[in-house]
Every structure is written in structure tokens, then in C-alpha cells.
Scaffold this active site. Structure first.
Site, PDB file in Angstrom:
ATOM      1  CG  ASP A 140      68.489  44.128  20.381  1.00  0.00           C
ATOM      2  OD1 ASP A 140      67.608  43.682  20.926  1.00  0.00           O
ATOM      3  OD2 ASP A 140      68.343  45.557  19.980  1.00  0.00           O
ATOM      4  CG  HIS A 154      68.170  40.939  24.844  1.00  0.00           C
ATOM      5  ND1 HIS A 154      68.810  40.961  26.063  1.00  0.00           N
ATOM      6  CD2 HIS A 154      68.687  42.064  24.084  1.00  0.00           C
ATOM      7  CE1 HIS A 154      69.687  41.745  26.192  1.00  0.00           C
ATOM      8  NE2 HIS A 154      69.632  42.329  24.923  1.00  0.00           N
ATOM      9  CG  HIS A 203      69.177  50.317  18.534  1.00  0.00           C
ATOM     10  ND1 HIS A 203      69.727  49.013  18.037  1.00  0.00           N
ATOM     11  CD2 HIS A 203      68.366  50.013  19.533  1.00  0.00           C
ATOM     12  CE1 HIS A 203      69.515  47.982  18.901  1.00  0.00           C
ATOM     13  NE2 HIS A 203      68.646  48.481  19.559  1.00  0.00           N
ATOM     14  CG  HIS A 249      63.986  47.841  20.851  1.00  0.00           C
ATOM     15  ND1 HIS A 249      64.121  46.684  20.840  1.00  0.00           N
ATOM     16  CD2 HIS A 249      65.094  48.315  20.961  1.00  0.00           C
ATOM     17  CE1 HIS A 249      65.306  46.304  20.831  1.00  0.00           C
ATOM     18  NE2 HIS A 249      65.953  47.510  21.040  1.00  0.00           N
ATOM     19  CE1 TYR A 297      68.397  49.590  28.514  1.00  0.00           C
ATOM     20  CE2 TYR A 297      68.757  47.328  29.020  1.00  0.00           C
ATOM     21  CZ  TYR A 297      69.447  48.625  28.519  1.00  0.00           C
ATOM     22  OH  TYR A 297      70.480  48.770  28.262  1.00  0.00           O
TER      23      TYR A 297
HETATM   24  C1  LIG Z   1      71.520  45.285  27.166  1.00  0.00           C
HETATM   25  C2  LIG Z   1      71.960  45.907  25.902  1.00  0.00           C
HETATM   26  C3  LIG Z   1      70.752  46.505  25.086  1.00  0.00           C
HETATM   27  O1  LIG Z   1      70.024  45.262  24.513  1.00  0.00           O
HETATM   28  C4  LIG Z   1      71.494  47.312  23.846  1.00  0.00           C
HETATM   29  C5  LIG Z   1      70.261  47.724  23.073  1.00  0.00           C
HETATM   30  O2  LIG Z   1      70.388  47.051  21.985  1.00  0.00           O
HETATM   31  C6  LIG Z   1      69.340  48.572  23.384  1.00  0.00           C
HETATM   32  O3  LIG Z   1      69.564  49.556  24.202  1.00  0.00           O
HETATM   33  O4  LIG Z   1      68.324  48.823  22.567  1.00  0.00           O
HETATM   34 MN    MN Z   2      68.055  47.282  21.164  1.00  0.00          MN
END
Ligand SMILES: CC[C@H](O)CC(=O)C(=O)O
Ligand code: MN
Length: 337
Positions: free
Chosen positions: A14, A17, A194, A196, A285
Site C-alpha cells: 500500500d 502508492h 483494512h 485508511h 479511493y
Molecule cells: C489499488 C488497490 C488498493 O490500493 C487496495 C487497497 O489497499 C485498498 O483498496 O485500500
Molecule cells: Mn489500502
């Protein structure tokens, strides 16, 4: 070793990115070895967009991800190396090669309403002898009943674990609670979460997920993940230790790895910038942040406006080309005005 919660460290995937996919073999070796020494049980290594992600659309990798996977598998003695694959970006051939390089787990990621496209890849991962994890991205975009339907599909395809993925860092604690509770009570397989940190809720939401029975939790050390990063692993591990929830991870070693090995890799400190916050607020995203900043510079428009528009249009992963389209449209309008 007793572990109540299994942490998957995602910085080497991750976090790709955040540094425009520029990981080197040397960095991956150092980080993977140090994480293994700290007893992190699972370490993810791939291009940020998963296997096969290196492209103009998603960002070219500095180093072939298969060599990064080998670099990690060669230095770890205990941890399992996991790879991410998005059907449509990665192929079964990528999965085969990753397994031959020593990966032991495949996480098959789809948009939250498109679990049906994971069937072939989950089955193939199982045939290769890998653990298969279903990864339902942008989980905030579907109501809980839909999420359950999709998670059940992944379970029926053979997934050993199913994850609720808050790709945009948009879920609020009560929404995490409802989603994880529902999946935990309806599925037989372990549930993962998961996060963010775009709304500064990643640690809190991970705790809520654990309270609701999730036993697989992702984190990125020093918050090295897309957007504002993920649940900061060394912080979560410290909090869990205070709560007497065993992760099996050495807290002090993790603090040192974050400070001495990972911080120097960051191009800038991971913080919640205005644009990072907007991802969570508008439900965008997290991996779009770097693309939106780049397009904003190229077309001399505001990244903030691009992100707000992406949120309005409900753009999902795989539609990165829309970012440039939106920036170009905005630039045109500005010229006309
Ligand atoms: C582009 C895939 C993405 O980064 C997967 C991920 O970690 C998410 O959706 O948070
Ligand atoms: Mn992610």
C-alpha cells in the site's frame, strides 16, 4: 507464539502508492528483515495496485515487483509474504510467478459489489497451495446486506479469510461496527479489516473491528500507505499491548523500525493534508491522491476540486484515467471563463 490478532504489514504494497512505486530491492530487504525480526507474521509486497500494476495507467514500478517479492522472501525467516491481486490488472500467471518466488498468501481484491470476478483467482490461489484472502474494496459504498452477499460469494469460492476494506478511509466507527459484526455472525471464515487514516479514525476503527470479532488487521508502519496511510502499525500494536490483546509483535522493535528504517524512505512525512482529508470526507479511493496531485499540476487546477468531483461521480479503482479527464475538463472551463 500466541496471537489474538494477526497483523498484516502493508507498507511494502500500500505504501508503494505513497512513493509512486519506487521501492528498491535494498529498501524491501531492509524493511522485510526488520519486520520479521520484530515478529510481524504477515508482510505484503506487490505494486501498489497489486500484481501487474506497473503501467502508465497506475504508475511504473522502479523495480520489477517479482524481484521485490524474492528480496522479501529471501530475508524473512518466520513471516509469510503475501501478494495482492486485482482481477483485470493481475493474471493467474502473475500469481503463479509470485508463488514460485515464495509468496504464501494471495489477497484477491475486488470492488465491493464485484466479488464474482474473484472466483477464478481465489480457486487458482488455492490450487497453488496459497492461503486465499478475499478483499472487498471501497466497503463504504455498499450497505451491509450487499457487503454480506459479496463476502459470502468469496467464502463460497474458497476464500480462507474475508476483509472489509475501507479504501477511502471513509467509514465511521458505527459503520465499521455494523459491517464487521454482520460478517462475523454470518460467515465461518476469519474476518479482516483494512483501514485508511484519512479521517484520523484508522486505529479507532481497527479497535472497533477487533471488538466485533475481526482477527486479521492491516497496518502500515509509519503510516506508509496510500492517502494519509493506513492504521499505523506500531501505534496499533502498542495500543493492543496495553489492552492485553496479543499480536506477538515486539512493540519496541517496531518503534525502532518505524523511526530508523521506514521514516527515511518517506518522500515527505505522512500527515493528513487537506487533500488526504478530502479522500475520507468525499469517499474517494486513497490511491487516487498522488494521481490527482499530478493531474492538478499538469493542468494547473486545484487537486481539491478534482477530488471533490471524483467523489461526486463515485469513481472506483481502475478508473484512474477519469482523473486526467476531470482535470482537463476543469482546465478547459477555466480557459473559457
Ligand atoms: C489499488 C488497490 C488498493 O490500493 C487496495 C487497497 O489497499 C485498498 O483498496 O485500500
Ligand atoms: Mn489500502
Amino acid at each position: 507464539m500466541k496471537r489474538d490478532v494477526w497483523i498484516t504489514e502493508v507498507a511494502l504494497r500500500d505504501g508503494s502508492h505513497a512513493i509512486s512505486h519506487q521501492f528498491t530491492v535494498d529498501q524491501v530487504r531492509k524493511v522485510a528483515k526488520a519486520l520479521d525480526d520484530a515478529d510481524v507474521p504477515v508482510i505484503e509486497v506487490s505494486h501498489g495496485d497489486g500484481l501487474g500494476g506497473s503501467s502508465l495507467q497506475y504508475g511504473l514500478s522502479h523495480t520489477n515487483e517479482m524481484d521485490l517479492i524474492s528480496a522479501a522472501t529471501e530475508v524473512v525467516t518466520k513471516a509469510k509474504i503475501v501478494v495482492l491481486l486485482l482481477p483485470g490488472i493481475g493474471t493467474v500467471q502473475h500469481l503463479k510467478e509470485a508463488a514460485s518466488r515464495g509468496a504464501k498468501v494471495a489477497r484477491i481484491a475486488t470492488h465491493v459489489t464485484e466479488a464474482d470476478v474473484s472466483k477464478q483467482h481465489i480457486s487458482f490461489a488455492k490450487e497453488l497451495g496459497l492461503e486465499a484472502v478475499g478483499f472487498l474494496m471501497m466497503s463504504h459504498m455498499a450497505p451491509t446486506e450487499k457487503l454480506l452477499e459479496q463476502a459470502s460469494l468469496m467464502e463460497s469460492y474458497g476464500a480462507d479469510v474475508v476483509y472489509v476494506v475501507d479504501s477511502a478511509g471513509a467509514l465511521l466507527p458505527h459503520q465499521v461496527k455494523e459491517r464487521v459484526h454482520c460478517l462475523r455472525n454470518s460467515l465461518d471464515v476469519p474476518i479482516g479489516f483494512h483501514a485508511h487514516n484519512n479521517l484520523s479514525l484508522a486505529v479507532a476503527n481497527s479497535l472497533v473491528a477487533i471488538e466485533q470479532g475481526a482477527t486479521r488487521i492491516d497496518g502500515s508502519i509509519r503510516c506508509l500507505g496510500a492517502g494519509a496511510g493506513n492504521t499505523q502499525t506500531e501505534v496499533l500494536v502498542s495500543v493492543l499491548d496495553r489492552l492485553n490483546i496479543q499480536t506477538g509483535i515486539d512493540v519496541y522493535k517496531m518503534m525502532d523500525v518505524a523511526e530508523e528504517i521506514v521514516a527515511p524512505i518517506l518522500q515527505k512525512p505522512q500527515e493528513i493534508t487537506r487533500e488526504g482529508l478530502l479522500l475520507g470526507y468525499a469517499g474517494v479511493y486513497s490511491s487516487f491522491l498522488v494521481h490527482a496531485n499530478k493531474a492538478a499540476k499538469q493542468f494547473k487546477v486545484d487537486a481539491k476540486d478534482i477530488l471533490i468531483e471524483l467523489g461526486k461521480r463515485k469513481v472506483v479503482g481502475g478508473q484512474e484515467d477519469m482523473i486526467v479527464d476531470i482535470a482537463a475538463e476543469m482546465a478547459k472551463k477555466t480557459v473559457k471563463a
